[in-house]
Design a protein around this motif. Sequence first.
Motif, PDB file in Angstrom:
ATOM      1  N   GLU A   1      54.429 -10.283 -56.460  1.00  0.00           N
ATOM      2  CA  GLU A   1      55.843 -10.220 -56.117  1.00  0.00           C
ATOM      3  C   GLU A   1      56.312 -11.503 -55.442  1.00  0.00           C
ATOM      4  N   ARG A  42      51.205  -7.421 -54.198  1.00  0.00           N
ATOM      5  CA  ARG A  42      52.001  -8.127 -53.186  1.00  0.00           C
ATOM      6  C   ARG A  42      52.059  -9.619 -53.482  1.00  0.00           C
ATOM      7  N   ARG A  43      50.913 -10.176 -53.891  1.00  0.00           N
ATOM      8  CA  ARG A  43      50.887 -11.601 -54.218  1.00  0.00           C
ATOM      9  C   ARG A  43      51.781 -11.880 -55.420  1.00  0.00           C
TER      10      ARG A  43
END
Length: 239
Positions: free
Chosen positions: A175, A172-173
Amino acid sequence: MSVKAACAVVLLLVVVPVAAFTAGCSSHSPQTPPAPPPAEAFNAGQRAYEQGNFEQAATLFAAAGTPQAKVYLGQSLTRDAAKKAFTAYDEALRADPGLDDAMEAMGLLLANQGETAQAKPWLIKAGTTGGLSPEALLRLGDIFLAEGNCREALAAYEKAAAPQVGYAPAARRLEAVRGLCGGKAALAGGPGKGARNGPADGDPAAGLYGQGAKSGRTGASQTPAKQKPGPKTIDLNDI
Protein backbone atom coordinates in the motif's frame (compact mmCIF):
# COMPACT_ATOMS: atom_id res chain seq x y z
CA MET A 1 58.09 -63.07 61.30
CA SER A 2 55.77 -65.19 59.23
CA VAL A 3 55.60 -64.91 55.46
CA LYS A 4 52.06 -63.51 55.67
CA ALA A 5 53.12 -60.79 58.14
CA ALA A 6 56.12 -59.90 55.99
CA CYS A 7 53.91 -59.45 52.92
CA ALA A 8 51.61 -57.16 54.88
CA VAL A 9 54.53 -54.97 55.93
CA VAL A 10 55.83 -54.72 52.36
CA LEU A 11 52.35 -53.78 51.06
CA LEU A 12 52.03 -51.08 53.72
CA LEU A 13 55.41 -49.64 52.81
CA VAL A 14 54.34 -49.40 49.16
CA VAL A 15 50.82 -48.00 49.63
CA VAL A 16 51.65 -45.22 52.12
CA PRO A 17 54.22 -43.39 49.94
CA VAL A 18 51.97 -43.66 46.85
CA ALA A 19 49.01 -42.20 48.76
CA ALA A 20 51.15 -39.37 50.06
CA PHE A 21 52.46 -38.64 46.54
CA THR A 22 48.94 -38.60 45.14
CA ALA A 23 47.72 -36.23 47.84
CA GLY A 24 50.65 -33.94 47.14
CA CYS A 25 49.81 -33.83 43.42
CA SER A 26 46.15 -33.07 43.98
CA SER A 27 46.98 -30.13 46.19
CA HIS A 28 49.04 -28.62 43.38
CA SER A 29 46.45 -28.97 40.56
CA PRO A 30 46.43 -26.11 38.00
CA GLN A 31 44.47 -23.09 39.12
CA THR A 32 42.05 -21.22 36.84
CA PRO A 33 43.76 -17.99 35.79
CA PRO A 34 42.14 -14.89 37.27
CA ALA A 35 39.83 -12.87 35.06
CA PRO A 36 41.52 -9.89 33.43
CA PRO A 37 40.59 -6.37 34.58
CA PRO A 38 37.41 -5.03 32.94
CA ALA A 39 39.23 -2.56 30.68
CA GLU A 40 41.69 -5.21 29.54
CA ALA A 41 38.92 -7.74 28.92
CA PHE A 42 36.92 -5.20 26.95
CA ASN A 43 39.88 -4.29 24.72
CA ALA A 44 40.70 -7.94 24.13
CA GLY A 45 37.04 -8.58 23.32
CA GLN A 46 37.07 -5.83 20.72
CA ARG A 47 40.14 -7.33 19.07
CA ALA A 48 38.53 -10.77 18.99
CA TYR A 49 35.32 -9.30 17.58
CA GLU A 50 37.15 -7.50 14.78
CA GLN A 51 38.94 -10.74 13.89
CA GLY A 52 35.64 -12.63 13.67
CA ASN A 53 36.26 -14.69 16.81
CA PHE A 54 32.81 -13.98 18.18
CA GLU A 55 32.68 -16.80 20.73
CA GLN A 56 35.94 -15.62 22.31
CA ALA A 57 34.76 -12.02 22.15
CA ALA A 58 31.54 -12.92 23.98
CA THR A 59 33.52 -14.56 26.78
CA LEU A 60 35.73 -11.50 27.16
CA PHE A 61 32.88 -9.01 27.08
CA ALA A 62 31.04 -11.08 29.70
CA ALA A 63 34.16 -10.89 31.89
CA ALA A 64 34.34 -7.11 31.44
CA GLY A 65 30.79 -6.75 32.77
CA THR A 66 30.39 -3.03 32.01
CA PRO A 67 27.19 -1.72 30.39
CA GLN A 68 29.04 -1.04 27.13
CA ALA A 69 30.58 -4.52 27.26
CA LYS A 70 27.10 -6.03 27.64
CA VAL A 71 26.01 -4.31 24.45
CA TYR A 72 29.00 -5.81 22.65
CA LEU A 73 28.26 -9.13 24.32
CA GLY A 74 24.82 -9.19 22.72
CA GLN A 75 26.28 -8.28 19.34
CA SER A 76 28.93 -10.98 19.66
CA LEU A 77 26.33 -13.63 20.50
CA THR A 78 24.21 -12.53 17.54
CA ARG A 79 27.12 -12.56 15.13
CA ASP A 80 28.35 -15.88 16.47
CA ALA A 81 24.94 -17.44 15.92
CA ALA A 82 24.79 -15.97 12.40
CA LYS A 83 28.27 -17.28 11.64
CA LYS A 84 27.30 -20.78 12.78
CA ALA A 85 24.06 -20.61 10.79
CA PHE A 86 25.96 -19.50 7.68
CA THR A 87 28.30 -22.47 8.08
CA ALA A 88 25.36 -24.86 8.43
CA TYR A 89 23.59 -23.52 5.32
CA ASP A 90 26.85 -23.56 3.37
CA GLU A 91 27.45 -27.20 4.29
CA ALA A 92 23.87 -28.09 3.33
CA LEU A 93 24.28 -26.44 -0.08
CA ARG A 94 27.61 -28.14 -0.67
CA ALA A 95 25.91 -31.47 -0.04
CA ASP A 96 22.83 -30.57 -2.13
CA PRO A 97 23.27 -27.46 -4.34
CA GLY A 98 19.60 -27.57 -5.35
CA LEU A 99 18.19 -27.41 -1.82
CA ASP A 100 15.83 -24.45 -2.14
CA ASP A 101 15.11 -24.19 1.60
CA ALA A 102 18.83 -23.72 2.27
CA MET A 103 19.07 -21.14 -0.52
CA GLU A 104 16.22 -19.15 0.96
CA ALA A 105 17.63 -19.42 4.48
CA MET A 106 21.02 -18.24 3.24
CA GLY A 107 19.42 -15.31 1.41
CA LEU A 108 17.41 -14.26 4.46
CA LEU A 109 20.46 -14.55 6.71
CA LEU A 110 22.57 -12.39 4.43
CA ALA A 111 19.75 -9.86 4.01
CA ASN A 112 19.34 -9.60 7.78
CA GLN A 113 23.08 -8.96 8.02
CA GLY A 114 22.79 -6.13 5.49
CA GLU A 115 24.57 -8.10 2.75
CA THR A 116 21.80 -7.47 0.21
CA ALA A 117 24.03 -7.81 -2.85
CA GLN A 118 24.88 -11.36 -1.79
CA ALA A 119 21.38 -12.13 -0.55
CA LYS A 120 19.60 -11.21 -3.78
CA PRO A 121 20.91 -14.04 -6.02
CA TRP A 122 20.23 -16.63 -3.32
CA LEU A 123 16.62 -15.47 -2.96
CA ILE A 124 16.11 -15.35 -6.72
CA LYS A 125 17.54 -18.83 -7.15
CA ALA A 126 15.44 -20.18 -4.30
CA GLY A 127 12.35 -18.71 -5.94
CA THR A 128 13.30 -20.37 -9.21
CA THR A 129 13.68 -23.84 -7.74
CA GLY A 130 11.12 -24.02 -4.99
CA GLY A 131 9.13 -20.84 -4.45
CA LEU A 132 9.66 -18.26 -1.73
CA SER A 133 8.02 -17.85 1.64
CA PRO A 134 6.11 -14.59 2.25
CA GLU A 135 8.92 -13.29 4.45
CA ALA A 136 11.51 -13.98 1.74
CA LEU A 137 9.31 -12.30 -0.88
CA LEU A 138 9.07 -9.25 1.36
CA ARG A 139 12.85 -9.07 1.81
CA LEU A 140 13.43 -9.55 -1.91
CA GLY A 141 10.95 -6.78 -2.61
CA ASP A 142 12.82 -4.54 -0.20
CA ILE A 143 16.07 -5.25 -2.03
CA PHE A 144 14.50 -4.37 -5.38
CA LEU A 145 12.97 -1.24 -3.89
CA ALA A 146 16.29 -0.08 -2.44
CA GLU A 147 17.74 -0.46 -5.94
CA GLY A 148 14.99 1.78 -7.31
CA ASN A 149 13.34 -1.11 -9.18
CA CYS A 150 9.70 -0.40 -8.36
CA ARG A 151 8.25 -2.88 -10.84
CA GLU A 152 9.95 -5.94 -9.37
CA ALA A 153 9.48 -4.70 -5.80
CA LEU A 154 5.75 -4.33 -6.31
CA ALA A 155 5.55 -7.75 -7.97
CA ALA A 156 7.24 -9.37 -4.96
CA TYR A 157 4.99 -7.56 -2.48
CA GLU A 158 1.89 -8.48 -4.47
CA LYS A 159 2.82 -12.16 -4.37
CA ALA A 160 3.27 -12.10 -0.61
CA ALA A 161 0.06 -10.09 -0.11
CA ALA A 162 -2.05 -12.17 -2.54
CA PRO A 163 -5.27 -13.70 -1.12
CA GLN A 164 -3.74 -17.19 -1.19
CA VAL A 165 -0.93 -15.98 1.09
CA GLY A 166 -2.30 -12.91 2.85
CA TYR A 167 1.00 -11.81 4.45
CA ALA A 168 -0.01 -8.67 6.36
CA PRO A 169 3.44 -6.96 6.40
CA ALA A 170 3.59 -7.29 2.62
CA ALA A 171 0.12 -5.82 2.27
CA ARG A 172 1.16 -2.78 4.32
CA ARG A 173 4.36 -2.39 2.33
CA LEU A 174 2.44 -2.74 -0.94
CA GLU A 175 0.00 0.00 0.00
CA ALA A 176 2.81 2.41 0.87
CA VAL A 177 5.01 1.57 -2.09
CA ARG A 178 2.27 1.92 -4.68
CA GLY A 179 1.98 5.57 -3.80
CA LEU A 180 5.73 6.02 -3.52
CA CYS A 181 6.43 4.40 -6.86
CA GLY A 182 3.51 6.11 -8.55
CA GLY A 183 1.95 3.00 -10.01
CA LYS A 184 1.16 -0.67 -9.68
CA ALA A 185 2.99 -3.65 -11.15
CA ALA A 186 1.11 -6.35 -13.01
CA LEU A 187 -0.09 -9.19 -10.83
CA ALA A 188 2.51 -11.94 -10.57
CA GLY A 189 1.59 -15.31 -11.96
CA GLY A 190 2.69 -17.83 -9.35
CA PRO A 191 2.36 -17.86 -5.57
CA GLY A 192 5.21 -18.31 -3.15
CA LYS A 193 5.52 -20.95 -0.44
CA GLY A 194 2.32 -21.59 1.41
CA ALA A 195 0.23 -20.99 -1.71
CA ARG A 196 1.32 -23.49 -4.32
CA ASN A 197 -2.05 -24.81 -5.45
CA GLY A 198 -2.11 -22.95 -8.74
CA PRO A 199 -1.50 -19.62 -10.47
CA ALA A 200 -2.84 -16.43 -9.01
CA ASP A 201 -5.70 -14.55 -10.62
CA GLY A 202 -4.48 -12.55 -13.59
CA ASP A 203 -2.25 -13.32 -16.53
CA PRO A 204 -0.73 -16.80 -15.92
CA ALA A 205 2.18 -15.86 -18.20
CA ALA A 206 3.20 -13.00 -15.94
CA GLY A 207 6.05 -13.73 -13.55
CA LEU A 208 7.98 -12.01 -10.80
CA TYR A 209 10.76 -11.02 -13.19
CA GLY A 210 8.65 -10.62 -16.31
CA GLN A 211 9.07 -14.31 -17.26
CA GLY A 212 6.63 -17.19 -17.49
CA ALA A 213 5.77 -18.57 -14.06
CA LYS A 214 6.00 -22.20 -13.09
CA SER A 215 2.82 -23.44 -11.46
CA GLY A 216 3.21 -23.24 -7.71
CA ARG A 217 6.52 -21.33 -7.88
CA THR A 218 7.41 -17.70 -7.57
CA GLY A 219 7.87 -17.48 -11.32
CA ALA A 220 11.53 -16.48 -11.16
CA SER A 221 13.37 -17.39 -14.34
CA GLN A 222 16.52 -19.50 -14.35
CA THR A 223 18.43 -16.52 -15.72
CA PRO A 224 16.55 -13.39 -14.68
CA ALA A 225 16.99 -10.47 -16.99
CA LYS A 226 19.42 -7.84 -15.80
CA GLN A 227 17.39 -5.00 -14.35
CA LYS A 228 18.29 -1.40 -14.93
CA PRO A 229 18.19 0.65 -11.75
CA GLY A 230 15.63 3.40 -11.46
CA PRO A 231 16.50 7.07 -11.59
CA LYS A 232 17.04 7.12 -7.84
CA THR A 233 17.24 4.74 -4.92
CA ILE A 234 14.47 4.57 -2.35
CA ASP A 235 15.14 4.61 1.37
CA LEU A 236 12.88 2.09 3.12
CA ASN A 237 12.93 4.33 6.18
CA ASP A 238 10.90 6.84 4.15
CA ILE A 239 7.95 4.42 3.96
